[in-house]
Motif scaffolding. Sequence first.
Motif, short mmCIF file in Angstrom:
data_model
loop_
_atom_site.label_atom_id
_atom_site.label_comp_id
_atom_site.label_asym_id
_atom_site.label_seq_id
_atom_site.Cartn_x
_atom_site.Cartn_y
_atom_site.Cartn_z
N GLY A 134 0.79 -1.22 0.00
CA GLY A 134 0.00 0.00 0.00
C GLY A 134 0.82 1.27 0.00
N SER A 135 2.01 1.21 -0.61
CA SER A 135 2.92 2.36 -0.48
C SER A 135 3.50 2.86 -1.80
CB SER A 135 4.07 1.98 0.47
OG SER A 135 3.57 1.70 1.76
N PHE A 136 2.91 2.46 -2.93
CA PHE A 136 3.42 2.95 -4.22
C PHE A 136 2.25 3.31 -5.12
CE2 PHE A 136 4.88 2.22 -8.62
CZ PHE A 136 5.86 3.19 -8.66
N TRP A 137 2.25 4.57 -5.55
CA TRP A 137 1.14 5.10 -6.35
C TRP A 137 1.72 5.82 -7.57
CZ3 TRP A 137 -3.92 4.47 -4.31
CH2 TRP A 137 -3.93 3.89 -3.03
N PHE A 138 1.30 5.36 -8.75
CA PHE A 138 1.78 5.99 -9.98
C PHE A 138 1.50 7.49 -10.00
CE2 PHE A 138 1.08 1.64 -12.05
CZ PHE A 138 2.42 1.33 -12.03
N ARG A 139 0.38 7.90 -9.43
CA ARG A 139 0.00 9.32 -9.51
C ARG A 139 0.98 10.21 -8.73
NH1 ARG A 139 -4.75 7.64 -6.04
NH2 ARG A 139 -4.34 8.42 -3.93
N ASN A 140 1.72 9.64 -7.79
CA ASN A 140 2.81 10.37 -7.14
C ASN A 140 4.14 10.12 -7.83
OD1 ASN A 140 1.43 11.75 -5.15
ND2 ASN A 140 1.81 10.26 -3.55
N ALA A 141 4.41 8.85 -8.14
CA ALA A 141 5.74 8.45 -8.60
C ALA A 141 6.06 8.96 -10.00
CB ALA A 141 5.88 6.93 -8.57
N VAL A 142 5.10 8.87 -10.92
CA VAL A 142 5.40 9.23 -12.31
C VAL A 142 5.65 10.73 -12.46
CG1 VAL A 142 4.56 9.20 -14.68
CG2 VAL A 142 4.21 7.20 -13.20
N ALA A 186 6.60 12.83 -10.22
CA ALA A 186 7.82 13.15 -9.48
C ALA A 186 9.05 12.78 -10.30
CB ALA A 186 7.83 12.44 -8.13
N TYR A 187 9.04 11.58 -10.89
CA TYR A 187 10.20 11.17 -11.70
C TYR A 187 10.36 12.09 -12.91
CZ TYR A 187 13.57 8.58 -14.36
OH TYR A 187 14.70 8.26 -15.07
N GLN A 188 9.27 12.41 -13.56
CA GLN A 188 9.35 13.27 -14.74
C GLN A 188 9.87 14.66 -14.41
OE1 GLN A 188 5.29 12.94 -16.13
NE2 GLN A 188 5.72 11.12 -17.36
N GLN A 189 9.73 15.07 -13.14
CA GLN A 189 10.24 16.37 -12.71
C GLN A 189 11.60 16.25 -12.02
OE1 GLN A 189 7.22 18.74 -10.56
NE2 GLN A 189 5.66 17.43 -11.50
N GLY A 190 12.22 15.08 -12.12
CA GLY A 190 13.59 14.93 -11.62
C GLY A 190 13.70 14.51 -10.18
N PHE A 191 12.60 14.01 -9.59
CA PHE A 191 12.67 13.56 -8.20
C PHE A 191 12.34 12.07 -8.14
CE2 PHE A 191 11.65 13.07 -3.74
CZ PHE A 191 12.63 13.83 -3.14
N GLY A 192 13.33 11.26 -8.56
CA GLY A 192 13.17 9.81 -8.49
C GLY A 192 13.72 9.27 -7.18
N PRO A 193 13.49 7.97 -6.91
CA PRO A 193 13.98 7.37 -5.67
C PRO A 193 15.49 7.12 -5.73
CG PRO A 193 12.93 5.72 -7.04
CD PRO A 193 12.72 7.03 -7.73
N ASP A 194 16.13 7.17 -4.56
CA ASP A 194 17.55 6.84 -4.48
C ASP A 194 17.77 5.33 -4.53
OD1 ASP A 194 18.89 9.49 -4.03
OD2 ASP A 194 17.47 9.53 -2.38
N SER A 195 16.81 4.57 -4.02
CA SER A 195 16.91 3.11 -4.06
C SER A 195 15.54 2.54 -4.37
CB SER A 195 17.44 2.56 -2.72
OG SER A 195 16.67 3.04 -1.63
N LEU A 196 15.56 1.41 -5.08
CA LEU A 196 14.34 0.67 -5.39
C LEU A 196 14.27 -0.54 -4.47
CD1 LEU A 196 14.46 0.69 -9.31
CD2 LEU A 196 13.18 2.24 -7.83
N SER A 197 13.13 -0.77 -3.86
CA SER A 197 12.99 -1.91 -2.97
C SER A 197 11.55 -2.37 -2.97
CB SER A 197 13.43 -1.55 -1.54
OG SER A 197 12.57 -0.55 -1.00
#
Length: 408
Positions: free
Chosen positions: A264-272, A274-285
């Motif tokens: 319950g902790s990953f949502w495309f509407r936040n992640a996509v 954010a990534y497109q604006q240069g704020f991606g995750p430092d680590s994937l888990s």
Amino acid sequence: MYGMESFELLLKNGHVIDPANHVDGVRDVAIRDGKIVLIAPDIGENAQKTVDVSGCIVTPGLIDCHCHVYPTFPETPDKLYNINADAHMIQAGVTTVIDAGTCGWRDFMHFKEQVIDRSEVRVLAMLNIAAGGMVRMESEQTPAEMNAAVAAEIANAYPDIIVAIKTAHYWTQKPFTKEHPPWTSVDAAIEAGERCGKPCMFDFFPWPVDRPYEGLLQRMRPGDIHTHMYAQQFPVLDTKGKVSGFLHEARKRGLKFDLGHGAGSFWFRNAVPAYQQGFGPDSLSTDLYMDNIHGAALNLLNVMSKYMCIGMPLEETIARVTVHPARQFGLSGPGSLSIGNCADIAVLRLRKGHYSYTDCGNARLDGQWKLECAMTIRAGKIAFDPGGMSMPLWTEAPHPYWVAPGVL
């Protein structure tokens, strides 16, 4: 040619991607005594076993830096909450896992003796600041259970196994009271981290009046890690759809952001966005446990594939499951193919086609990339080879080519 050398295992013609050493090209990888001894073009074939991995990607064994692998909670032996690391990780190319605070100090020795010391996968741990950890989840709500000095003492006693302090789930007592102050868990974890010289990971739920998200980021130290970064409860985006400015400031201060996919902790509407604006995750888990092994997390390769479809280049994706978590948690060896390192290796295939992925809100993302595991090598031994890349055709194998154990 390096024909004068003799190797136990030789991987030929793979596309080696090792971000830690800035290697990105076709190389051979030679292994002897469980270690990487040579990486170079066209080493030759003077090896006990040579495997042609043409068309495959050869990377350091993957690191899942947020999962839960203490299989059964002692208080509820009839309920299996967490996963078996060997059963779920090796088939995804993962050779190192970091259990994210399942155990506090009370259960750590049982965890070490029953799981860490017995697993084929390298199992490391974050120690939960609550003495009972997630094994006894009421402990995570009890300030008296959060003893920074004891947690640090255990971490100092096992510095090669315990790599961080974890706090989670301190939010069910609300409104916060004098007996349950809002920042107890966070402040205790930071104190323990200071005492043992380890980073802290925070699984946090913001309550804007008493405990705003910005307050957590202000308390965190450089190198500390906020996980579940793209969960729905966090103000990743402002009212105009832009990445919140305080997140950029936090990253400039050296704070790290982990995906922690979970159930319950990953949502495309936040992640996509954010990534497109240069704020991606430092680590994937993955935050892998029993509730998400069938969706939406599945395994680390599934999470990596999602980010490739979001737009993350392959080399950057691999970095976020190898060198990035290795540096975040101060690991020496895992995360790179450096000469002399333990030979932990993932051999992957990158498929191009039409694939679909889901998030925790039951929404779908379509994309063209999918990563699959062709082989996993752990400490120089082939641990996973579902397609028989390392095996002869049965018609060409010596007779009898295999005898079942115990059969005379």
